[in-house]
Every structure is written in C-alpha cells, then in structure tokens.
Motif scaffolding. Sequence first.
Motif, short mmCIF file in Angstrom:
data_model
loop_
_atom_site.label_atom_id
_atom_site.label_comp_id
_atom_site.label_asym_id
_atom_site.label_seq_id
_atom_site.Cartn_x
_atom_site.Cartn_y
_atom_site.Cartn_z
N PHE A 8 14.27 -6.97 2.57
CA PHE A 8 15.24 -6.02 3.11
C PHE A 8 14.51 -4.83 3.70
O PHE A 8 13.29 -4.66 3.53
CB PHE A 8 16.22 -5.55 2.01
CG PHE A 8 15.57 -5.24 0.70
CD1 PHE A 8 14.79 -4.10 0.51
CD2 PHE A 8 15.73 -6.09 -0.38
CE1 PHE A 8 14.18 -3.83 -0.70
CE2 PHE A 8 15.12 -5.83 -1.61
CZ PHE A 8 14.36 -4.69 -1.76
N GLY A 9 15.25 -4.01 4.43
CA GLY A 9 14.73 -2.78 4.99
C GLY A 9 15.71 -1.66 4.75
O GLY A 9 16.75 -1.85 4.12
N TRP A 10 15.38 -0.49 5.27
CA TRP A 10 16.27 0.66 5.21
C TRP A 10 16.78 0.98 6.61
O TRP A 10 15.99 1.22 7.53
CB TRP A 10 15.53 1.89 4.70
CG TRP A 10 15.32 1.92 3.21
CD1 TRP A 10 15.50 0.92 2.31
CD2 TRP A 10 14.86 3.05 2.46
NE1 TRP A 10 15.18 1.34 1.06
CE2 TRP A 10 14.77 2.64 1.11
CE3 TRP A 10 14.48 4.35 2.80
CZ2 TRP A 10 14.35 3.50 0.10
CZ3 TRP A 10 14.05 5.21 1.80
CH2 TRP A 10 13.99 4.79 0.46
N PHE A 53 21.40 -0.70 -2.06
CA PHE A 53 20.88 0.65 -2.25
C PHE A 53 21.37 1.61 -1.17
O PHE A 53 21.63 1.23 -0.03
CB PHE A 53 19.35 0.57 -2.21
CG PHE A 53 18.64 1.89 -2.07
CD1 PHE A 53 18.47 2.72 -3.16
CD2 PHE A 53 18.12 2.29 -0.84
CE1 PHE A 53 17.80 3.93 -3.04
CE2 PHE A 53 17.44 3.48 -0.71
CZ PHE A 53 17.29 4.31 -1.81
N ALA A 54 21.46 2.90 -1.53
CA ALA A 54 21.72 3.97 -0.56
C ALA A 54 20.97 5.22 -1.01
O ALA A 54 20.72 5.42 -2.20
CB ALA A 54 23.21 4.27 -0.45
N VAL A 98 20.78 3.14 4.11
CA VAL A 98 21.38 2.03 3.37
C VAL A 98 20.48 0.81 3.48
O VAL A 98 19.80 0.60 4.49
CB VAL A 98 22.81 1.68 3.87
CG1 VAL A 98 23.77 2.84 3.66
CG2 VAL A 98 22.80 1.26 5.33
N GLN A 99 20.44 0.02 2.43
CA GLN A 99 19.67 -1.22 2.41
C GLN A 99 20.35 -2.25 3.32
O GLN A 99 21.56 -2.44 3.28
CB GLN A 99 19.62 -1.75 0.99
CG GLN A 99 18.98 -3.11 0.84
CD GLN A 99 19.14 -3.67 -0.58
OE1 GLN A 99 19.55 -2.95 -1.50
NE2 GLN A 99 18.81 -4.94 -0.76
N HIS A 144 17.53 -1.60 -5.69
CA HIS A 144 17.96 -2.47 -4.61
C HIS A 144 18.62 -3.75 -5.12
O HIS A 144 18.35 -4.20 -6.25
CB HIS A 144 16.78 -2.84 -3.71
CG HIS A 144 16.26 -1.69 -2.91
ND1 HIS A 144 15.50 -0.69 -3.48
CD2 HIS A 144 16.38 -1.38 -1.60
CE1 HIS A 144 15.19 0.21 -2.54
NE2 HIS A 144 15.71 -0.19 -1.40
N ARG A 145 19.43 -4.32 -4.26
CA ARG A 145 20.03 -5.62 -4.57
C ARG A 145 19.12 -6.72 -4.01
O ARG A 145 18.78 -6.71 -2.83
CB ARG A 145 21.43 -5.72 -3.94
CG ARG A 145 22.08 -7.09 -4.15
CD ARG A 145 23.47 -7.15 -3.53
NE ARG A 145 24.01 -8.50 -3.62
CZ ARG A 145 24.59 -9.00 -4.70
NH1 ARG A 145 24.71 -8.25 -5.78
NH2 ARG A 145 25.06 -10.23 -4.71
N PHE A 146 18.76 -7.66 -4.88
CA PHE A 146 17.95 -8.80 -4.48
C PHE A 146 18.86 -10.04 -4.51
O PHE A 146 19.33 -10.44 -5.57
CB PHE A 146 16.78 -9.00 -5.44
CG PHE A 146 15.72 -7.93 -5.34
CD1 PHE A 146 14.52 -8.19 -4.67
CD2 PHE A 146 15.91 -6.67 -5.90
CE1 PHE A 146 13.54 -7.20 -4.58
CE2 PHE A 146 14.94 -5.69 -5.81
CZ PHE A 146 13.75 -5.96 -5.14
#
Length: 389
Positions: free
Chosen positions: A182-184, A207-208, A222-223, A350-352
């Motif tokens: 993921f990225g931001w 994530f945020a 945001v992720q 983060h969500r994986f």
Amino acid sequence: MRTQVAIVGSGPAGLLLGQLLHEAGVDNVIVERKSKEYVLGRIRAGVLEQGLVDLLDEAKASDRLHREGLVHHGVEIASIERRLRIDMHALTGKAVTVYGQTEVTRDLMAAREASGLKTLYDTENAVPHDYDGEKPYLTFEVDGEARRLDCDFIAGCDGYHGICRQSLPEGSSRTFERVYPFGWLGVLADVPPVSHELIYAQSPRGFALCSMRSTTRSRYYVQVPADEDIAAWSDEAFWDELRRRLPPDVAEGVTTGPSIEKSIAPLRSFVAEPMRFGRLFLAGDAAHIVPPTGAKGLNLAASDVNYLSKALVEHYHERSSSGLDHYSDRALRRVWKAERFSWWMTSLLHRFDQTDAFGERLQLAEMAYLMDSEAAQASFAENYVGLPY
C-alpha cells in the motif's frame, strides 16, 4: 577544482553536512543533478526530532524554524472507538517540531549562500572515482562541459536512486528490503488542521493521518493500494474517505477545501550495509528508507550527518580516523532501531488485506496494549521523539 569533502546531493542531508563542516572550518563543494528550483519543489513531511533542531542550531540555519515551527508535546493515536493522547514531553522530557522538510532545505540553502559556499546545480553524469584509494575524485558535466572535482572524501547524500550507491562494485554492499502492498494518498490544503497535534488513526477501512504544515495549512493522508491511480481521487472523494476513517468527533471537525497538492507515496523499508566504502560514505536515503509512519526519514538522515560531520571534523582537527572507522557501525545501530519502530507503527496502524483473523486480533490487542499501558506509551514516546545519537 579541489576541495576537502565532495558532497553529492543538495537535499537536506547534503546541505546540513556542508553547513556543519563549514562551521568547523572544513572545505566542501556540493554537486547536484537537479536545479535549485526542482530541489525546493519536492514536498516532504516535516516532524523534526530535537536532535535535528539542535544540528540546525549548530549549522546556524534555524532562526525561521524557531519563529514558525510548531512545537508538539504530544501525539494522538485513534481507533474508531477510542482516542489516546500520548504526552511525549511528560514521558520523556522532549518534544518534536512540525516544520516542513522543504523549509528546512530552503533555510539550509540560504545559510550556504550567505556563507559563499559552492553548490553546482544541473550537473550530469556524475561518477565517483578511486574512493578505495587515497585520492578520490568526482567527474561530471555542466552544460556539456566535463568537470573534475578532486577531494579527500566523498559523501553520497544523493538519495535512493543516486549514483553513489549505484557505483559500488557488485557484491560490496548487502541490502535488506520490505515493500508494503500500500501507499499513502496525501493531500495538502490551505485549511486549518483538525487538531493542534498529529492524529494517527487505525480503522477497518485502513490507516489515516491528520497532520499540518502550519496553523492554516493541513496535510492529510489515507492508505491506498500500492497500484492506486491518483486520477481516480477527486478532492471530494478524498475528504469523504478521510472522514470515514476517523473517530466521529474528529471527522466532524475536519475543514475541507481544494487541494494544492495531491500525491501517492509508496511505502518501503530498505537498508544498505555498510555505509562506508574506503573514502566514500553514504548518508540519508542513499543508505536507507523507512515508511513515513514513524516520521523518521529526515531525522535518520540528520543522525547520519551528525556522525559523519563529527568524524570528518575529528579527522581534520585531531588527525584521528576513529570516527570515520566507526561511522557505519554507529549510524546503522540507530538506523535499525528506527527501521524497527517505523515497521512496528506501520504494522499497528495499517490494514493488511492478506492478514488472517488471528493476525487481525493480534493487531487489535497491540492497539489495546498501547492504549492501556503507560509503559507501552513511554516506549512509543521515547522512539517518536528520537533516540539519542
């Protein structure tokens, strides 16, 4: 041309190193591939550890920082159900300062220019030579004209894609890497921040982060998936998704507005060992990358510069090679601690998508432990404000 230390790269690491060396009477020249305007146009984060602030004081490049920087004594960690303010100052006696990396670069450039020091911009085909011997040098081109810069040492402050690490012989460096899926997605907007301190948020949607550059300019993240198309995100879509990931009371306070910059930053952990090759030394992103979650990228570069500048000054003033001989080991010890903390924060928040039900429960338990344990909060605070050099 000849100088004592040739510095490749005019980002904050190279500029800070050059200014610290100058203040100690060590001659240096900076060689930069891009233009000055390009370097200043790069937008980066800006949470500064006290160690970096102290180095900027030493470099005589901190006047504006002390006028305009926002000193933060705490930081918030949030889930949909709970919010926790970690009082870093109470737990450690230290704080962090929010001040954009672009502004750090601008201040260091101004200090360098005021000192009359030489920076060569818009150079091409720079290559370090003979750094495994006694007389290293750089070759490069300016406006198509070949140039040579002889020196005693070369400092590779030219980033992850820079020529210094790429020029190393095959097999001389060992690399360690983890690429996150993921990225931001980040938005910069001229709106007041939702809070006077940063809020890191964990949610089932991902994530945020609520951050800021000033009391009137906000930076939100945001992720998103690593392969996300930024064109798919309108400003309205971003603000809607951000609010979905924040606790309701925080979401209600978000002031929206048109974005003045929008980008997606990939997340990776990367370390190259060692950080010294004869008379060539790597510093900053040339040697390591951290996910931005722990706010360690710029601060790790400053840590390297602290060790390297002191080692070079010791060499010239005391005729001792001790600092240079131990530079890589000293820098890497702190690098790996920061890598661990940044990985831990990334894993926590983060969500994986590949995580199974057991892993999800562990993540929730880790968050609950942080929320409920003062010892866990003290450990977080110690790492976030920056471990000692």
